[in-house]
Design an enzyme around this catalytic site. Structure first.
Site, PDB file in Angstrom:
ATOM      1  N   THR A  13       0.876  -1.293   0.047  1.00  0.00           N
ATOM      2  CA  THR A  13      -0.131   0.129  -0.221  1.00  0.00           C
ATOM      3  C   THR A  13       0.663   1.255  -0.035  1.00  0.00           C
ATOM      4  O   THR A  13       0.244   2.509   0.001  1.00  0.00           O
ATOM      5  CB  THR A  13      -0.787  -0.044   1.355  1.00  0.00           C
ATOM      6  OG1 THR A  13      -0.180  -0.135   2.517  1.00  0.00           O
ATOM      7  CG2 THR A  13      -1.789  -1.049   1.117  1.00  0.00           C
ATOM      8  N   GLY A  14       2.264   1.233   0.090  1.00  0.00           N
ATOM      9  CA  GLY A  14       3.074   2.057   0.199  1.00  0.00           C
ATOM     10  C   GLY A  14       3.315   2.926  -1.203  1.00  0.00           C
ATOM     11  O   GLY A  14       2.906   2.390  -2.250  1.00  0.00           O
ATOM     12  N   ARG A  98      21.530  -4.608   3.708  1.00  0.00           N
ATOM     13  CA  ARG A  98      22.456  -4.135   2.677  1.00  0.00           C
ATOM     14  C   ARG A  98      23.836  -4.621   2.725  1.00  0.00           C
ATOM     15  O   ARG A  98      24.541  -4.765   1.986  1.00  0.00           O
ATOM     16  CB  ARG A  98      22.118  -2.807   2.444  1.00  0.00           C
ATOM     17  CG  ARG A  98      20.858  -2.426   1.628  1.00  0.00           C
ATOM     18  CD  ARG A  98      20.724  -1.000   1.200  1.00  0.00           C
ATOM     19  NE  ARG A  98      19.450  -0.542   0.912  1.00  0.00           N
ATOM     20  CZ  ARG A  98      18.753   0.641   1.437  1.00  0.00           C
ATOM     21  NH1 ARG A  98      19.538   1.666   1.893  1.00  0.00           N
ATOM     22  NH2 ARG A  98      17.695   0.730   0.898  1.00  0.00           N
ATOM     23  N   CYS A 127      18.169   4.794  -2.587  1.00  0.00           N
ATOM     24  CA  CYS A 127      17.850   5.468  -3.844  1.00  0.00           C
ATOM     25  C   CYS A 127      18.967   6.376  -4.322  1.00  0.00           C
ATOM     26  O   CYS A 127      19.235   6.234  -5.662  1.00  0.00           O
ATOM     27  CB  CYS A 127      16.630   6.217  -3.741  1.00  0.00           C
ATOM     28  SG  CYS A 127      16.309   6.998  -1.886  1.00  0.00           S
ATOM     29  N   HIS A 242      15.425  12.470  -7.266  1.00  0.00           N
ATOM     30  CA  HIS A 242      16.614  12.813  -6.482  1.00  0.00           C
ATOM     31  C   HIS A 242      17.494  13.498  -7.617  1.00  0.00           C
ATOM     32  O   HIS A 242      17.933  12.815  -8.636  1.00  0.00           O
ATOM     33  CB  HIS A 242      17.155  11.906  -5.834  1.00  0.00           C
ATOM     34  CG  HIS A 242      16.713  11.065  -4.402  1.00  0.00           C
ATOM     35  ND1 HIS A 242      15.598  11.955  -4.174  1.00  0.00           N
ATOM     36  CD2 HIS A 242      16.788  10.182  -3.836  1.00  0.00           C
ATOM     37  CE1 HIS A 242      15.175  11.251  -3.139  1.00  0.00           C
ATOM     38  NE2 HIS A 242      15.838  10.225  -2.886  1.00  0.00           N
TER      39      HIS A 242
HETATM   40  N1  LIG Z   1      10.646   6.096  -1.076  1.00  0.00           N
HETATM   41  C1  LIG Z   1      11.788   5.883  -1.737  1.00  0.00           C
HETATM   42  O1  LIG Z   1      12.363   6.802  -2.357  1.00  0.00           O
HETATM   43  C2  LIG Z   1      12.652   4.707  -1.285  1.00  0.00           C
HETATM   44  C3  LIG Z   1      13.427   4.551  -1.919  1.00  0.00           C
HETATM   45  C4  LIG Z   1      14.535   3.525  -1.714  1.00  0.00           C
HETATM   46  C5  LIG Z   1      14.059   2.491  -0.489  1.00  0.00           C
HETATM   47  N2  LIG Z   1      12.686   2.810   0.012  1.00  0.00           N
HETATM   48  C6  LIG Z   1      12.550   1.965   1.139  1.00  0.00           C
HETATM   49  O2  LIG Z   1      11.286   1.240   0.834  1.00  0.00           O
HETATM   50  C7  LIG Z   1      10.720   1.191   2.089  1.00  0.00           C
HETATM   51  C8  LIG Z   1       9.054   1.864   1.854  1.00  0.00           C
HETATM   52  O3  LIG Z   1       9.121   3.029   1.401  1.00  0.00           O
HETATM   53  P1  LIG Z   1       7.940   4.015   1.110  1.00  0.00           P
HETATM   54  O4  LIG Z   1       8.313   5.249   0.386  1.00  0.00           O
HETATM   55  O5  LIG Z   1       7.104   3.107   0.066  1.00  0.00           O
HETATM   56  O6  LIG Z   1       7.016   4.094   2.450  1.00  0.00           O
HETATM   57  P2  LIG Z   1       5.622   4.315   2.482  1.00  0.00           P
HETATM   58  O7  LIG Z   1       4.623   4.770   1.503  1.00  0.00           O
HETATM   59  O8  LIG Z   1       5.528   4.925   3.822  1.00  0.00           O
HETATM   60  O9  LIG Z   1       5.009   2.858   2.751  1.00  0.00           O
HETATM   61  C9  LIG Z   1       5.163   2.020   3.630  1.00  0.00           C
HETATM   62  C10 LIG Z   1       4.452   0.447   3.526  1.00  0.00           C
HETATM   63  O10 LIG Z   1       5.092  -0.550   4.567  1.00  0.00           O
HETATM   64  C11 LIG Z   1       3.820  -0.965   5.192  1.00  0.00           C
HETATM   65  N3  LIG Z   1       4.137  -1.487   6.544  1.00  0.00           N
HETATM   66  C12 LIG Z   1       4.448  -0.426   7.685  1.00  0.00           C
HETATM   67  N4  LIG Z   1       4.648  -1.058   8.695  1.00  0.00           N
HETATM   68  C13 LIG Z   1       4.252  -2.558   8.226  1.00  0.00           C
HETATM   69  C14 LIG Z   1       4.229  -3.650   9.021  1.00  0.00           C
HETATM   70  N5  LIG Z   1       4.360  -3.647  10.474  1.00  0.00           N
HETATM   71  N6  LIG Z   1       4.005  -4.841   8.498  1.00  0.00           N
HETATM   72  C15 LIG Z   1       3.586  -4.985   7.255  1.00  0.00           C
HETATM   73  N7  LIG Z   1       3.509  -3.580   6.579  1.00  0.00           N
HETATM   74  C16 LIG Z   1       3.914  -2.588   7.054  1.00  0.00           C
HETATM   75  C17 LIG Z   1       2.621   0.043   4.975  1.00  0.00           C
HETATM   76  O11 LIG Z   1       1.596  -0.443   5.154  1.00  0.00           O
HETATM   77  P3  LIG Z   1       0.343   0.380   5.679  1.00  0.00           P
HETATM   78  O12 LIG Z   1      -0.123   1.182   4.520  1.00  0.00           O
HETATM   79  O13 LIG Z   1      -0.572  -0.746   6.008  1.00  0.00           O
HETATM   80  O14 LIG Z   1       0.791   1.410   6.864  1.00  0.00           O
HETATM   81  C18 LIG Z   1       3.038   0.544   3.433  1.00  0.00           C
HETATM   82  O15 LIG Z   1       2.646  -0.406   2.561  1.00  0.00           O
HETATM   83  C19 LIG Z   1      11.124   1.550   3.096  1.00  0.00           C
HETATM   84  O16 LIG Z   1      11.892   0.490   3.595  1.00  0.00           O
HETATM   85  C20 LIG Z   1      12.202   2.777   2.490  1.00  0.00           C
HETATM   86  O17 LIG Z   1      13.396   2.916   3.089  1.00  0.00           O
HETATM   87  C21 LIG Z   1      12.035   3.817  -0.266  1.00  0.00           C
END
Ligand SMILES: NC(=O)c1ccc[n+]([C@@H]2O[C@H](COP(=O)([O-])OP(=O)(O)OC[C@H]3O[C@@H](n4cnc5c(N)ncnc54)[C@H](OP(=O)(O)O)[C@@H]3O)[C@@H](O)[C@H]2O)c1
Length: 346
Positions: A13-14, A98, A127, A242
């Site tokens: 969902t994120g 990582r 990223c 970025h």
């Molecule tokens: N954003 C970037 O540019 C980027 C780049 C590289 C890596 N990442 C990594 O990717 C990950 C997610 O980033 P995002 O930007 O997509 O974050 P986000 O939009 O805040 O989404 C977080 C996701 O994790 C789920 N989640 C949170 N707590 C959980 C739990 N206890 N059990 C199961 N699911 C859980 C959330 O579910 P709910 O909706 O139910 O809360 C949501 O689906 C992070 O580890 C981040 O460091 C992000």
């Protein structure tokens, strides 16, 4: 007999998870079933396309061939090994695994052969590291990088959905002459501001963890611990994309012309470099695209063995979701995952 893989998307969902679901479909990944998983808050929610969100439990994680994780470091720490023990290959977007020696840290265009050594968990880089190494790889192959000086200009979507809302809410309030609410995602106001503080300062550290990731992950992916790296990671009020100013010192000099030629031939790179015509990479143009864009390629006037580059990419796509799905495709093409045979009901 049904064919294809059974795939879990954890964090579906994120921001990153939503894109991974889209990309698996768009790129026709050979999945026979895709199961979206998120926190208890989202269980039962119907996503676009009709998939219903599941929770994490010992029962729900059984029977997968592949699991794509983007649910934060603590969820990956707890659940990625459990998926792997249950027989899935995990591709994890968090920073949790990582730097572990037995976990390959892989960028599809840079070190795909590292996938072969996986033991159940594969890590997707940070990223800002990801986009930088895609652009640096051809230069490193040509003349061996000795030193990098990097300044990043990182979008708020890199922090998560709540940070995007914080920027939009603050901008809206300020444009309407209203007080902004106390920031929760950043230590200071992000709207109309620039924060020299991307990531967090751990105890006693004068660099943020984001800066350390950029240094350590770059060395691991390029397979060269001797590369010296100085990094300043900055958060800017950009939604997605970025940007990075990178000074690259190599053992042998490379001319800007040769660098352009190498980068034009590099997979996943688009060169946009006609500064006199105001053509160079921009975050708003990179958003929604999968390539890494490079421009402003010029010699460092103070160092004949150094070049300056401007590198831009969509942090949610190549910086996260696209690379994760490209790794899944490579695992499939190289026979590094095997779909379990499943008999359909007759
Ligand atoms: N954003 C970037 O540019 C980027 C780049 C590289 C890596 N990442 C990594 O990717 C990950 C997610 O980033 P995002 O930007 O997509 O974050 P986000 O939009 O805040 O989404 C977080 C996701 O994790 C789920 N989640 C949170 N707590 C959980 C739990 N206890 N059990 C199961 N699911 C859980 C959330 O579910 P709910 O909706 O139910 O809360 C949501 O689906 C992070 O580890 C981040 O460091 C992000």
């Amino acid at each position: 007999m049904e064919s294809g893989y059974r795939v879990a998307v954890v964090g579906a969902t994120g921001q990153v998870g939503t894109l991974m679901l889209e990309l698996l479909r768009e790129r026709s990944f050979p999945a026979r079933e895709i199961v979206p998983i998120a926190s208890e808050r989202s269980v039962g929610r119907e996503l676009d396309g009709g998939l219903i969100v599941q929770g994490l439990s010992e029962e729900s994680i059984q029977g997968f061939d592949l699991a794509l994780f983007s649910a934060g470091g603590s969820t990956s720490g707890e659940w990625a090994p459990r998926f792997a023990d249950a027989g899935a290959v995990v591709i994890d977007n968090s920073s949790r695994w990582r730097m572990q020696d037995d976990v390959p840290l892989v960028v599809s265009e840079v070190n795909p052969d590292a996938l072969a050594g996986h033991r159940g968990i594969i890590a997707n880089p940070n990223c800002s590291t990801m986009q930088m190494v895609v652009a640096l790889k051809p230069l490193h192959d040509e003349a061996k990088i000795e030193r990098l000086v990097v300044s990043t200009y990182q979008a708020v979507s890199g922090t998560g959905k709540r940070a995007v809302d914080e920027l939009l809410d603050q901008s809206h309030a300020l444009l309407h002459d209203r007080e902004i609410a106390s920031p929760t995602e950043y230590t200071h106001q992000i709207a109309f501001n620039v924060l020299p503080h991307a990531g967090g300062f751990l105890d006693g550290e004068d660099h943020t963890d984001e800066e350390r990731k950029l240094m350590n992950e770059t060395r691991k992916i390029l397979g060269d611990p001797s590369i010296r790296i100085s990094a300043t990671c900055v958060r800017v009020p950009v939604l997605t994309g970025h940007s990075e100013a990178v000074n690259v010192q190599t053992r042998e000099a490379i001319s800007p012309e040769r660098a352009r030629e190498l980068l034009r031939g590099a997979p996943g790179v688009t060169v946009l470099d006609e500064p006199a015509a105001a053509i160079y990479p921009l975050a708003i143009d990179a958003a929604g695209k999968d390539d890494v864009f490079v421009g402003r390629i010029r010699r460092d006037p103070g160092n004949e063995r150094a070049l300056d580059l401007w590198i831009v990419a969509d942090n949610l796509r190549k910086g996260a979701a696209t690379n994760a799905v490209q790794l899944a495709e490579l695992l499939h093409e190289r026979g590094l995952i095997t779909p379990r045979p499943v008999r359909s009901a007759v």
